[in-house]
Write a protein that holds these residues in place. Structure first.
Motif, mmCIF file in Angstrom:
data_model
loop_
_atom_site.group_PDB
_atom_site.id
_atom_site.type_symbol
_atom_site.label_atom_id
_atom_site.label_comp_id
_atom_site.label_asym_id
_atom_site.label_seq_id
_atom_site.Cartn_x
_atom_site.Cartn_y
_atom_site.Cartn_z
ATOM 1 N N PHE A 1 128.665 16.657 81.698
ATOM 2 C CA PHE A 1 128.732 15.546 82.646
ATOM 3 C C PHE A 1 129.871 14.665 81.978
ATOM 4 O O PHE A 1 130.583 13.899 82.753
ATOM 5 N N SER A 2 129.860 14.547 80.814
ATOM 6 C CA SER A 2 131.016 13.683 79.937
ATOM 7 C C SER A 2 132.363 14.083 80.228
ATOM 8 O O SER A 2 133.041 13.325 80.426
ATOM 9 N N ARG A 3 132.428 15.301 80.163
ATOM 10 C CA ARG A 3 133.852 15.866 80.482
ATOM 11 C C ARG A 3 134.490 15.523 81.982
ATOM 12 O O ARG A 3 135.484 15.169 82.301
ATOM 13 N N LEU A 4 133.303 15.847 82.930
ATOM 14 C CA LEU A 4 133.794 15.327 84.388
ATOM 15 C C LEU A 4 133.902 13.958 84.584
ATOM 16 O O LEU A 4 134.696 13.388 85.337
ATOM 17 N N LEU A 5 133.174 13.261 83.592
ATOM 18 C CA LEU A 5 133.502 11.718 83.722
ATOM 19 C C LEU A 5 134.634 11.229 83.219
ATOM 20 O O LEU A 5 135.436 10.415 83.881
#
Length: 118
Positions: free
Chosen positions: A6-10
């Motif tokens: 999720f943090s990579r996508l963000l």
């Protein structure tokens, strides 16, 4: 320590939207406010879009001067070395002619030297 998905996508989403926001800022000027009269439009259409012929008038070709000093130095070097080269050529060709072991001339020279030895 790995970042969750999720943090990579963000991070990717923030970078993409930031790039899009910067791209929207750099738009060309809008010319919609300026209206041209019919005469101005006709004049603009009559003018060529790409005037290739006027480009040649503006460009000046740089011509480099002839390197006279380098040419003179080369001529002097040839004149100085020519007599030595001629002397070396003559000496070498004489040595080759004397050492010629093939042909009629070499057999005659060999026969003459054998007759002198006996």
């Amino acid at each position: 320590m790995r970042l969750p998905l999720f943090s990579r996508l963000l991070v990717v989403f923030v970078l993409v939207t930031g790039g899009a926001a910067l791209a929207q800022r750099r738009q060309l000027q809008s010319f919609q406010g300026e209206e041209m009269t019919q005469e101005e439009r006709d004049a603009a259409r009559a003018r060529p879009k790409y005037n290739i012929n006027s480009y040649n008038r503006d460009v000046q070709i740089k011509e480099e001067p002839i390197p006279w000093k380098a040419i003179g130095l080369g001529v002097i070097a040839i004149l100085v070395t020519a007599p030595f080269a001629w002397r070396a050529y003559k000496g070498t060709s004489k040595e080759i002619a004397d050492a010629n072991t093939f042909g009629v001339a070499s057999s005659r020279v060999g026969e003459a030297s054998e007759e002198e030895q006996s």
